[in-house]
Write an enzyme that holds these catalytic residues in place. Structure first.
Site, short mmCIF file in Angstrom:
data_model
loop_
_atom_site.label_atom_id
_atom_site.label_comp_id
_atom_site.label_asym_id
_atom_site.label_seq_id
_atom_site.Cartn_x
_atom_site.Cartn_y
_atom_site.Cartn_z
CB SER A 1 -0.88 0.02 1.24
OG SER A 1 -1.40 1.32 1.41
CG HIS B 1 -3.77 -1.75 -1.49
ND1 HIS B 1 -4.82 -2.63 -1.72
CD2 HIS B 1 -4.18 -0.94 -0.49
CE1 HIS B 1 -5.80 -2.36 -0.88
NE2 HIS B 1 -5.45 -1.33 -0.12
CG ASP C 1 -5.09 2.09 1.12
OD1 ASP C 1 -6.04 1.29 1.02
OD2 ASP C 1 -3.97 1.76 1.56
CG MET D 1 -8.56 6.64 2.78
SD MET D 1 -7.81 6.67 4.42
CE MET D 1 -6.78 5.19 4.32
CG HIS E 1 -9.16 -0.32 -0.20
ND1 HIS E 1 -8.52 -0.52 1.01
CD2 HIS E 1 -10.49 -0.36 0.09
CE1 HIS E 1 -9.42 -0.68 1.97
NE2 HIS E 1 -10.62 -0.57 1.43
CG MET F 1 -11.33 2.66 2.37
SD MET F 1 -9.75 2.77 3.23
CE MET F 1 -8.65 2.85 1.83
CG MET G 1 -11.28 -3.60 5.38
SD MET G 1 -9.85 -3.08 4.43
CE MET G 1 -8.88 -2.20 5.67
N GLY H 1 -0.66 1.52 9.67
CA GLY H 1 0.08 1.33 10.92
C GLY H 1 -0.73 0.83 12.10
CG ASP I 1 -5.89 -3.32 3.30
OD1 ASP I 1 -4.82 -3.00 3.82
OD2 ASP I 1 -6.60 -2.52 2.66
N GLY J 1 -2.37 -4.15 8.96
CA GLY J 1 -1.50 -4.71 9.99
C GLY J 1 -0.79 -5.99 9.60
N GLY K 1 1.34 -2.01 4.10
CA GLY K 1 1.82 -0.64 3.97
C GLY K 1 3.05 -0.41 4.81
C1 DX5 Z 1 -6.28 1.07 5.84
C2 DX5 Z 1 -5.82 0.80 4.42
C3 DX5 Z 1 -4.71 -0.18 4.35
C4 DX5 Z 1 -3.47 0.29 5.06
C5 DX5 Z 1 -2.50 -0.82 5.22
O1 DX5 Z 1 -7.39 1.90 5.79
O2 DX5 Z 1 -6.87 0.28 3.65
O3 DX5 Z 1 -4.43 -0.51 3.01
O4 DX5 Z 1 -2.83 1.31 4.38
O5 DX5 Z 1 -1.45 -0.31 5.96
P1 DX5 Z 1 -0.74 -1.15 7.09
O6 DX5 Z 1 -0.11 -2.31 6.40
O7 DX5 Z 1 0.21 -0.18 7.67
O8 DX5 Z 1 -1.82 -1.58 8.06
ZN ZN Z 2 -6.35 -0.63 1.67
#
Ligand code: DX5
Ligand code: ZN
Length: 221
Positions: free
Chosen positions: A8, A33, A35, A37, A66, A68, A142, A150, A181, A183, A203
């Site tokens: 990500s 990936h 993200d 938002m 992705h 969101m 998720m 993070g 996706d 952690g 990520g």
């Molecule tokens: C969270 C995102 C993830 C996130 C993953 O809202 O959809 O893709 O960036 O990041 P890590 O791997 O740090 O959890």
């Molecule tokens: Zn994501």
């Protein structure tokens, strides 16, 4: 089952995204990936289709978008035209609009020749989307609540992965990618794969590591 790694870019340096993409390519990423938002479905705002187009101009790797966002249908055309290879929309954003909205959105994504997928939050039972999985190329489970990189992996979400893998096997959905996706680290990747995930999004684990190629290899193995 071949495991694919989809780093990500949320954890990348946005001031030098081209360099981040090149590093990911050299380090052996399978997909990228993205993200997206909107500040409404989730609190933060990240980037939109213009950024996806900019990334597209730098790589031939598949772009895994992705979304969101609220009202995802409004945005499908711009992300398809920006060069997304796969667009995933949240079940939770679709269900509040109407009963048919998710199905219609998946069909809209497909109408642009783009692969489509559905995303479920940690507190959604994946069985809620079983009806549309035959229409999907990807299911994104998720393993944290969306909005921030993070966060700590939530092991209870592996249940959604296990149930989905069993359903895909029983229904003969051999082409369905099951992605996880949030952690994901080299420490918990094996558990996610054992539960049935074949695409791992990561990520912070990738971008905060000293050796990106070694981390991607460790995630894969
Ligand atoms: C969270 C995102 C993830 C996130 C993953 O809202 O959809 O893709 O960036 O990041 P890590 O791997 O740090 O959890
Ligand atoms: Zn994501």
């Amino acid at each position: 089952m071949q495991v694919k790694i989809s780093p990500s870019i949320l954890s990348a340096d946005f001031a030098d995204i081209g360099a981040a993409i090149s590093r990911l390519e050299r380090a052996g990423a399978d997909l990228i990936h993205c993200d997206v938002m909107d500040g409404s479905f989730v609190v933060p705002i990240t980037f939109g289709a213009q950024m996806v187009a900019a990334i597209r101009s730098r790589t031939a790797l598949p772009l895994d978008v992705h979304l969101m966002v609220e009202h995802p249908q409004t945005h499908i055309k711009s992300f398809a035209e920006a060069g997304a290879d796969i667009i995933c929309v949240h079940f939770e954003a679709c269900k509040k609009i109407s009963a048919s909205y998710l199905k219609d959105t998946l069909a809209l994504i497909r109408s642009f020749g783009v692969k489509c997928g559905v995303v479920v939050n940690p507190d959604t039972d994946v069985e809620s989307v079983f009806g549309v999985l035959p229409l999907c190329d990807m299911l994104l489970v998720m393993s944290v609540f969306p909005g921030y990189g993070g966060q700590k992996f939530m092991p209870q979400t592996l249940k959604n992965v296990e149930k989905a893998r069993a359903f895909a096997e029983s229904e003969g959905l051999a082409g369905l990618d099951i992605s996880i996706d949030g952690g994901i680290t080299p420490q918990n990747a094996a558990e996610a794969v054992a539960a049935g995930a074949n695409v791992l999004v990561a990520g912070s684990a990738v971008f905060k590591s000293q050796d990106m190629a070694a981390t991607i290899a460790a995630l894969r193995s």
